[in-house]
Write an enzyme that holds these catalytic residues in place. Structure first.
Site, mmCIF file in Angstrom:
data_model
loop_
_atom_site.group_PDB
_atom_site.id
_atom_site.type_symbol
_atom_site.label_atom_id
_atom_site.label_comp_id
_atom_site.label_asym_id
_atom_site.label_seq_id
_atom_site.Cartn_x
_atom_site.Cartn_y
_atom_site.Cartn_z
ATOM 1 N N ARG A 149 27.247 41.516 35.670
ATOM 2 C CA ARG A 149 27.780 40.645 36.727
ATOM 3 C C ARG A 149 27.362 39.192 36.530
ATOM 4 N NH1 ARG A 149 27.022 45.656 39.820
ATOM 5 N NH2 ARG A 149 24.922 45.442 39.045
ATOM 6 N N ILE A 150 26.032 38.963 36.368
ATOM 7 C CA ILE A 150 25.557 37.569 36.271
ATOM 8 C C ILE A 150 25.976 36.964 34.930
ATOM 9 C CG2 ILE A 150 23.508 36.080 36.268
ATOM 10 C CD1 ILE A 150 22.210 38.150 38.195
ATOM 11 N N ASP A 169 26.010 42.812 24.370
ATOM 12 C CA ASP A 169 25.764 43.864 25.355
ATOM 13 C C ASP A 169 26.305 45.174 24.796
ATOM 14 O OD1 ASP A 169 25.717 45.614 27.571
ATOM 15 O OD2 ASP A 169 25.913 43.951 28.974
ATOM 16 N N ARG A 230 14.302 39.330 34.193
ATOM 17 C CA ARG A 230 13.008 39.898 34.561
ATOM 18 C C ARG A 230 11.973 39.393 33.564
ATOM 19 N NH1 ARG A 230 14.320 40.258 38.895
ATOM 20 N NH2 ARG A 230 14.466 42.046 40.286
ATOM 21 N N ASP A 254 12.492 31.534 34.944
ATOM 22 C CA ASP A 254 12.485 31.701 36.403
ATOM 23 C C ASP A 254 11.679 32.933 36.808
ATOM 24 O OD1 ASP A 254 13.458 31.029 39.073
ATOM 25 O OD2 ASP A 254 14.636 32.869 38.934
ATOM 26 N N GLU A 259 3.947 37.937 38.613
ATOM 27 C CA GLU A 259 4.302 36.870 39.557
ATOM 28 C C GLU A 259 3.405 36.955 40.783
ATOM 29 O OE1 GLU A 259 8.524 37.161 40.251
ATOM 30 O OE2 GLU A 259 8.967 36.915 38.136
ATOM 31 N N HIS A 278 10.946 32.330 40.521
ATOM 32 C CA HIS A 278 11.847 33.451 40.837
ATOM 33 C C HIS A 278 12.846 33.036 41.929
ATOM 34 C CE1 HIS A 278 12.166 38.069 40.521
ATOM 35 N NE2 HIS A 278 13.321 37.561 40.937
ATOM 36 N N GLY A 280 16.290 32.705 41.530
ATOM 37 C CA GLY A 280 17.695 33.039 41.304
ATOM 38 C C GLY A 280 18.440 33.317 42.607
ATOM 39 N N ALA A 281 17.772 34.034 43.508
ATOM 40 C CA ALA A 281 18.451 34.405 44.759
ATOM 41 C C ALA A 281 17.928 33.591 45.937
ATOM 42 C CB ALA A 281 18.230 35.894 45.026
HETATM 43 P P1 NAD Z 1 24.130 44.038 35.744
HETATM 44 O O1 NAD Z 1 23.648 45.441 35.808
HETATM 45 O O2 NAD Z 1 25.444 43.712 36.332
HETATM 46 O O3 NAD Z 1 24.156 43.536 34.216
HETATM 47 C C1 NAD Z 1 23.144 43.816 33.316
HETATM 48 C C2 NAD Z 1 23.796 43.981 31.960
HETATM 49 O O4 NAD Z 1 22.772 44.152 30.976
HETATM 50 C C3 NAD Z 1 24.710 45.215 31.886
HETATM 51 O O5 NAD Z 1 26.008 44.839 31.483
HETATM 52 C C4 NAD Z 1 24.036 46.085 30.861
HETATM 53 O O6 NAD Z 1 24.965 46.791 30.057
HETATM 54 C C5 NAD Z 1 23.260 45.055 30.024
HETATM 55 N N1 NAD Z 1 22.191 45.660 29.248
HETATM 56 C C6 NAD Z 1 21.393 46.714 29.561
HETATM 57 N N2 NAD Z 1 20.569 46.980 28.540
HETATM 58 C C7 NAD Z 1 20.852 46.072 27.573
HETATM 59 C C8 NAD Z 1 20.337 45.854 26.273
HETATM 60 N N3 NAD Z 1 19.361 46.619 25.767
HETATM 61 N N4 NAD Z 1 20.848 44.824 25.546
HETATM 62 C C9 NAD Z 1 21.835 44.037 26.053
HETATM 63 N N5 NAD Z 1 22.382 44.226 27.264
HETATM 64 C C10 NAD Z 1 21.890 45.234 28.011
HETATM 65 O O7 NAD Z 1 22.975 43.149 36.372
HETATM 66 P P2 NAD Z 1 23.085 41.652 36.918
HETATM 67 O O8 NAD Z 1 23.444 41.664 38.356
HETATM 68 O O9 NAD Z 1 23.930 40.861 35.978
HETATM 69 O O10 NAD Z 1 21.542 41.202 36.821
HETATM 70 C C11 NAD Z 1 20.943 40.960 35.564
HETATM 71 C C12 NAD Z 1 19.441 40.775 35.716
HETATM 72 O O11 NAD Z 1 19.162 39.658 36.556
HETATM 73 C C13 NAD Z 1 18.679 41.947 36.353
HETATM 74 O O12 NAD Z 1 17.466 42.135 35.623
HETATM 75 C C14 NAD Z 1 18.307 41.450 37.717
HETATM 76 O O13 NAD Z 1 17.146 42.086 38.200
HETATM 77 C C15 NAD Z 1 18.096 39.971 37.427
HETATM 78 N N6 NAD Z 1 18.179 39.089 38.603
HETATM 79 C C16 NAD Z 1 17.263 38.080 38.735
HETATM 80 C C17 NAD Z 1 17.350 37.212 39.802
HETATM 81 C C18 NAD Z 1 16.377 36.071 39.947
HETATM 82 O O14 NAD Z 1 15.995 35.745 41.069
HETATM 83 N N7 NAD Z 1 16.015 35.417 38.879
HETATM 84 C C19 NAD Z 1 18.356 37.371 40.790
HETATM 85 C C20 NAD Z 1 19.275 38.389 40.613
HETATM 86 C C21 NAD Z 1 19.201 39.254 39.502
#
Ligand code: NAD
Length: 326
Positions: A149-150, A169, A230, A254, A259, A278, A280-281
């Site tokens: 998604r992100i 990916d 993460r 971030d 943390e 941290h 992002g959100a």
């Molecule tokens: P998501 O599940 O939609 O996307 C994650 C993607 O990573 C998936 O498409 C998955 O196939 C891929 N993936 C998994 N293992 C992999 C690998 N070994 N190599 C390459 N790609 C791989 O998740 P998202 O909503 O896009 O969130 C992504 C990350 O961002 C998560 O770790 C989430 O916890 C983090 N996040 C951080 C903050 C922040 O405050 N900084 C906020 C929101 C989300």
């Protein structure tokens, strides 16, 4: 005596929704740990990542039926312990996509335009003398690791800045890359060819320390690295060593292995690392979206048994989740 407890920051609209459905049975307890007395009648908990749901907390909540985390990450939940008690766990995976993608673009801009350094320089009366001219974003290659998604939203925003976008990916079908007009590459190829590499993967046994002394060798020394996923995705000690030897132009982080980041962290001394807490959100919109989604999930479950975005996720990569560390 509360059926529903809201345990962390939550938008007032979401608390109002819960109160309208469960009159006099909703408590918001955000400034202290939840006691056995608080939890003895609780059927539903609305939390964020500050609440670690471990066996100890669960032992204080004998009637708990459902936990909803208003977050995208879920590493604060002991999913095994929840499954043993048949407690439904849900999360809100789409609530923070926009805010985290925007933070990533802000990091791209900050790294290439030295905005933080510029602010410090002007306050010291140096004007521009200490600042280097750097290349701007148009025409740069952005490498996205994790095209979920992100990652996908970052690709859309980056294109508005005329960046070329590639991604890695292994769990995403080729047509998803084609739909977004993004070239799919292997990890090493992304690292070798990109001007900025940004990580948007979940933390799993596969992604833990994905950035380490070996993979850092593949980065172009003029490249920038961004991590808003993460902290465990990067081996911070090895990153700091490599950055001291000039192996990267800069990094924006971030999230961290532990943390809040400690003052003694080697990252603190590196002038070309941009640190954020941290965030992002950390926007009003993300708080509202996450809270409302989580509150609706609680209402849906308690009233009609509805379940969506249940944990653990069903995706293939979730087979590699890291065991919960209580
Ligand atoms: P998501 O599940 O939609 O996307 C994650 C993607 O990573 C998936 O498409 C998955 O196939 C891929 N993936 C998994 N293992 C992999 C690998 N070994 N190599 C390459 N790609 C791989 O998740 P998202 O909503 O896009 O969130 C992504 C990350 O961002 C998560 O770790 C989430 O916890 C983090 N996040 C951080 C903050 C922040 O405050 N900084 C906020 C929101 C989300």
């Amino acid at each position: 005596m509360s059926k529903v407890i809201v345990a962390n920051d939550c938008a007032i609209e979401a608390i109002a929704l819960l109160k309208s459905m469960f009159a006099n049975q909703v408590a918001s307890i955000t400034q202290r740990e939840l006691t056995a007395d608080d939890l003895k009648d609780t059927e539903a908990l609305l939390i964020r990542s500050a609440t670690r749901v471990n066996r100890e907390l669960l032992s204080r909540a004998p009637k708990l039926k459902v936990i909803v985390s208003a977050t995208v990450g879920f590493d604060h939940l002991d999913l095994e312990a929840l499954a043993e008690r048949n407690i439904v766990a849900m999360y809100c995976p789409s609530a923070h996509t926009e805010s985290t993608a925007q933070l990533t673009i802000a990091q791209c801009l900050n790294l290439t335009r030295s905005l933080v350094l510029a602010d410090k320089a002007i306050r010291k009366d140096y004007w521009r003398t200490e600042l280097k001219r750097k290349a701007s974003l148009e025409g740069m290659q952005l490498g996205i690791v994790g095209f979920g998604r992100i990652g996908r939203r970052v690709s859309e925003l980056a294109k508005a800045f005329k960046m070329q976008v590639v991604a890695h990916d292994p769990y995403v079908e080729q047509d998803r890359f084609e739909q977004h007009k993004v070239k799919s590459l292997g990890l090493i190829e992304v690292l070798k060819t990109s001007d900025i590499v940004t990580f948007h993967v979940p933390l799993t046994t596969e992604t833990m320390h994905m950035v380490n002394e070996k993979t850092l060798e593949h980065f172009n020394p003029k490249a920038y690295l961004i991590n808003a996923s993460r902290g465990g995705v990067i081996n911070e000690t090895e990153l700091a060593v490599k950055m001291r030897t000039g192996m990267l132009n800069g990094a924006a982080l971030d999230v961290f292995e532990k943390e809040p980041l400690k003052k003694q962290s080697p990252l603190m001394e590196l002038p070309n690392v941009l640190l954020s807490a941290h965030m992002g959100a950390y926007t009003l919109d993300a708080l509202e979206q996450g809270s409302m989604e989580a509150a609706r999930k609680i209402v849906g479950y308690l009233q009609n048994g509805e379940i969506s975005d249940s944990l653990p996720p069903k995706q293939e990569w979730a087979k590699h989740l890291i065991k919960f560390d209580s």
